[in-house]
Design a protein around this motif. Structure first.
Motif, PDB file in Angstrom:
ATOM      1  N   PHE A 378     -26.954 -40.609  42.014  1.00  0.00           N
ATOM      2  CA  PHE A 378     -28.254 -40.088  41.605  1.00  0.00           C
ATOM      3  C   PHE A 378     -28.614 -40.656  40.234  1.00  0.00           C
ATOM      4  O   PHE A 378     -27.843 -40.530  39.281  1.00  0.00           O
ATOM      5  CB  PHE A 378     -28.223 -38.560  41.552  1.00  0.00           C
ATOM      6  CG  PHE A 378     -29.524 -37.932  41.134  1.00  0.00           C
ATOM      7  CD1 PHE A 378     -30.669 -38.133  41.881  1.00  0.00           C
ATOM      8  CD2 PHE A 378     -29.589 -37.136  39.998  1.00  0.00           C
ATOM      9  CE1 PHE A 378     -31.875 -37.557  41.496  1.00  0.00           C
ATOM     10  CE2 PHE A 378     -30.785 -36.556  39.614  1.00  0.00           C
ATOM     11  CZ  PHE A 378     -31.937 -36.760  40.358  1.00  0.00           C
ATOM     12  N   PRO A 379     -29.780 -41.323  40.093  1.00  0.00           N
ATOM     13  CA  PRO A 379     -30.064 -42.068  38.862  1.00  0.00           C
ATOM     14  C   PRO A 379     -30.273 -41.203  37.630  1.00  0.00           C
ATOM     15  O   PRO A 379     -30.232 -41.722  36.514  1.00  0.00           O
ATOM     16  CB  PRO A 379     -31.342 -42.846  39.209  1.00  0.00           C
ATOM     17  CG  PRO A 379     -31.964 -42.075  40.326  1.00  0.00           C
ATOM     18  CD  PRO A 379     -30.826 -41.511  41.114  1.00  0.00           C
ATOM     19  N   ARG A 380     -30.495 -39.905  37.822  1.00  0.00           N
ATOM     20  CA  ARG A 380     -30.686 -39.025  36.671  1.00  0.00           C
ATOM     21  C   ARG A 380     -29.554 -38.009  36.548  1.00  0.00           C
ATOM     22  O   ARG A 380     -29.751 -36.892  36.062  1.00  0.00           O
ATOM     23  CB  ARG A 380     -32.040 -38.330  36.768  1.00  0.00           C
ATOM     24  CG  ARG A 380     -33.188 -39.330  36.654  1.00  0.00           C
ATOM     25  CD  ARG A 380     -34.522 -38.658  36.571  1.00  0.00           C
ATOM     26  NE  ARG A 380     -35.586 -39.638  36.375  1.00  0.00           N
ATOM     27  CZ  ARG A 380     -36.870 -39.319  36.223  1.00  0.00           C
ATOM     28  NH1 ARG A 380     -37.246 -38.054  36.274  1.00  0.00           N
ATOM     29  NH2 ARG A 380     -37.764 -40.266  36.032  1.00  0.00           N
ATOM     30  N   ARG A 381     -28.377 -38.433  36.953  1.00  0.00           N
ATOM     31  CA  ARG A 381     -27.217 -37.551  36.869  1.00  0.00           C
ATOM     32  C   ARG A 381     -26.911 -37.242  35.410  1.00  0.00           C
ATOM     33  O   ARG A 381     -26.846 -38.135  34.573  1.00  0.00           O
ATOM     34  CB  ARG A 381     -26.008 -38.192  37.557  1.00  0.00           C
ATOM     35  CG  ARG A 381     -24.724 -37.394  37.421  1.00  0.00           C
ATOM     36  CD  ARG A 381     -23.658 -37.834  38.398  1.00  0.00           C
ATOM     37  NE  ARG A 381     -23.958 -37.377  39.755  1.00  0.00           N
ATOM     38  CZ  ARG A 381     -23.769 -36.135  40.173  1.00  0.00           C
ATOM     39  NH1 ARG A 381     -23.311 -35.217  39.339  1.00  0.00           N
ATOM     40  NH2 ARG A 381     -24.057 -35.801  41.407  1.00  0.00           N
ATOM     41  N   GLN A 382     -26.694 -35.960  35.100  1.00  0.00           N
ATOM     42  CA  GLN A 382     -26.467 -35.533  33.723  1.00  0.00           C
ATOM     43  C   GLN A 382     -25.042 -35.047  33.468  1.00  0.00           C
ATOM     44  O   GLN A 382     -24.693 -34.756  32.322  1.00  0.00           O
ATOM     45  CB  GLN A 382     -27.477 -34.455  33.332  1.00  0.00           C
ATOM     46  CG  GLN A 382     -28.904 -34.970  33.414  1.00  0.00           C
ATOM     47  CD  GLN A 382     -29.938 -34.061  32.762  1.00  0.00           C
ATOM     48  OE1 GLN A 382     -31.099 -34.361  32.753  1.00  0.00           O
ATOM     49  NE2 GLN A 382     -29.506 -32.949  32.208  1.00  0.00           N
ATOM     50  N   PHE A 383     -24.236 -34.955  34.501  1.00  0.00           N
ATOM     51  CA  PHE A 383     -22.820 -34.623  34.354  1.00  0.00           C
ATOM     52  C   PHE A 383     -22.026 -35.480  35.334  1.00  0.00           C
ATOM     53  O   PHE A 383     -22.466 -35.710  36.466  1.00  0.00           O
ATOM     54  CB  PHE A 383     -22.545 -33.147  34.666  1.00  0.00           C
ATOM     55  CG  PHE A 383     -23.094 -32.185  33.653  1.00  0.00           C
ATOM     56  CD1 PHE A 383     -22.357 -31.837  32.536  1.00  0.00           C
ATOM     57  CD2 PHE A 383     -24.356 -31.636  33.811  1.00  0.00           C
ATOM     58  CE1 PHE A 383     -22.862 -30.949  31.610  1.00  0.00           C
ATOM     59  CE2 PHE A 383     -24.877 -30.750  32.891  1.00  0.00           C
ATOM     60  CZ  PHE A 383     -24.125 -30.404  31.784  1.00  0.00           C
ATOM     61  N   ARG A 384     -20.866 -35.922  34.895  1.00  0.00           N
ATOM     62  CA  ARG A 384     -19.934 -36.615  35.788  1.00  0.00           C
ATOM     63  C   ARG A 384     -18.550 -35.997  35.576  1.00  0.00           C
ATOM     64  O   ARG A 384     -17.722 -36.519  34.824  1.00  0.00           O
ATOM     65  CB  ARG A 384     -19.906 -38.117  35.511  1.00  0.00           C
ATOM     66  CG  ARG A 384     -21.216 -38.819  35.826  1.00  0.00           C
ATOM     67  CD  ARG A 384     -21.170 -40.301  35.506  1.00  0.00           C
ATOM     68  NE  ARG A 384     -20.323 -41.045  36.426  1.00  0.00           N
ATOM     69  CZ  ARG A 384     -20.754 -41.594  37.571  1.00  0.00           C
ATOM     70  NH1 ARG A 384     -22.014 -41.449  37.938  1.00  0.00           N
ATOM     71  NH2 ARG A 384     -19.948 -42.270  38.334  1.00  0.00           N
ATOM     72  N   PRO A 385     -18.289 -34.854  36.206  1.00  0.00           N
ATOM     73  CA  PRO A 385     -17.003 -34.175  36.013  1.00  0.00           C
ATOM     74  C   PRO A 385     -15.832 -35.065  36.397  1.00  0.00           C
ATOM     75  O   PRO A 385     -15.897 -35.818  37.376  1.00  0.00           O
ATOM     76  CB  PRO A 385     -17.101 -32.961  36.944  1.00  0.00           C
ATOM     77  CG  PRO A 385     -18.563 -32.776  37.191  1.00  0.00           C
ATOM     78  CD  PRO A 385     -19.165 -34.132  37.144  1.00  0.00           C
TER      79      PRO A 385
END
Length: 401
Positions: A378-385
């Motif tokens: 997703f191009p607007r991902r705000q977290f990458r756990p």
């Protein structure tokens, strides 16, 4: 102990793997400027990067990302000093503390529950809701309670509705002004009267006016919106432009004519300093058949900013997960029951965030399973756990502060 799922890891030399776009006027990436000694960095809830010297610390975080690991086992594998440091930073947490934190940047308030358009790119076109208006005492209670959170940058009045139809519009603007809160007003401009434009200009409340105008051609406009109010909306928008309000025009929808529609709007408005942009296609977690994206996320979910950074209030005062929850299925409290903090840290809210971030299993019919925000790319991902987006081992590295 367990690694906080709110952490995104980044190594020196890498571009930021996340972007903040939902609550920013322009997409913003964290400033990647590592010191020479850094082994890796962590982007946390406050959106800043904290750099770490000790390479073993990233290995420890990765080891405890998917499930809790005993402190003794982590210390044996990665060093007691490393574990103590990570606990002190809040990056390793007791399992009961995971997902209790939040960091609100916006409050999105459904002041009305109705709209005078039926846009094809909105669920209102397929299943409109009965008209409803939030009572002023409830609105004032919400504003009073969110005012305690100085991280909130602005308030919105929309949730698949048209805020300028609200009979209390002027009173709500006055409440925001009294509390020093900014308004980002999303509207189709059909009822953006001269009085409202003057009010917004005089009070200084307006952060930005975001106008949904999908086409300038009458036939295209009517097909996209189900409305005959193009001339009125354009006239009101022109008045707002002449008044010098900070405006952005958004062009919703999809199709082969999207570029043409965007071009026509840019030709009309960008000479006046009004930016025009197309929006990201969304089927609203599967609610729109005409824009269906066939999203289906299996297994543990991968994190999302909506239930951490944004407070959503229904016309009845219920707090719920996000803007894609058209039917407000994922509620976790009502603002009348306590403070925003009490509701955001309630067992129901924490359990919801644990599902969203993959700490707990989400049911098969969970809203997020059909939402594009959960897609890995997703191009607007705000977290990458780390549990969902693991990084390669760093090795043991050097010790130090």
């Amino acid at each position: 102990m367990q690694t906080s799922p709110y952490l995104t890891a980044i190594r020196p030399g890498e571009a930021s793997p996340i972007v903040f776009a939902v609550d920013e006027l322009e997409p913003l990436r964290p400033d990647v400027n590592p010191p020479a000694w850094a082994s890796f960095g962590v982007i946390g809830l406050d959106r800043s990067i904290v750099w770490c010297r000790e390479a073993a610390a990233l290995d420890a975080l990765q080891a405890a990302a998917a499930a809790p690991v005993s402190s003794a086992a982590l210390a044996a594998a990665h060093g007691q000093h490393t574990v103590d440091d990570l606990v002190g930073r809040g990056w390793l947490q007791p399992p009961d503390d995971v997902c209790t934190e939040y960091y609100l940047t916006t409050a999105q308030i459904e002041v009305t529950a109705h709209c005078n358009w039926g846009c094809k790119f909105c669920p209102v076109s397929v299943d409109g809701k009965a008209p409803a208006t939030m009572p002023m005492p409830l609105f004032e209670e919400i504003i009073e309670k969110i005012s305690a959170h100085d991280t909130i940058r602005y308030v919105t009045f929309h949730f698949y509705n048209e805020p300028t139809l609200d009979r209390h519009f002027a009173d709500r603007v006055a409440v925001l002004a009294r509390h020093g809160l900014k308004l980002r007003l999303f509207t189709n401009a059909s009822n953006l009267t001269g009085e409202k434009i003057t009010l917004l200009g005089q009070t200084g409340v307006l952060l930005q006016l975001v106008v949904n105008l999908p086409a300038l051609d009458e036939q295209s406009f009517r097909g996209l919106t189900g409305s005959t109010l193009l001339d009125r909306s354009v006239a009101n928008l022109d008045t707002a432009v002449d008044a010098g309000l900070p405006i952005e025009v958004v062009v919703n929808g999809a199709g082969t004519d999207l570029a043409q529609r965007v071009g026509e709007l840019r030709a009309r408005y960008e000479g006046s300093g009004v930016p025009v942009r197309s929006t990201l296609l969304s089927d609203r977690a599967g609610a729109l058949a005409d824009y269906h994206q066939a999203v289906r996320v299996e297994g543990r979910l991968r994190g999302c900013a909506w239930p951490v950074n944004h407070a959503h209030f229904s016309v009845a005062g219920d707090m719920f997960i996000c803007c894609n929850d058209y039917y407000q299925r994922e509620k976790f409290g009502n603002i009348r029951a306590g403070t925003v903090h009490e509701i955001m840290t309630s067992p129901a809210a924490v359990h919801l965030r644990r599902r969203v971030f993959g700490v707990a299993d989400a049911p098969a019919d969970h809203l997020c399973r059909t939402c594009h925000d959960q897609l890995p790319d997703f191009p607007r991902r705000q977290f990458r756990p780390l549990a969902s987006f693991p990084v390669a081992s760093c090795g043991r590295g050097v010790s130090g502060a």
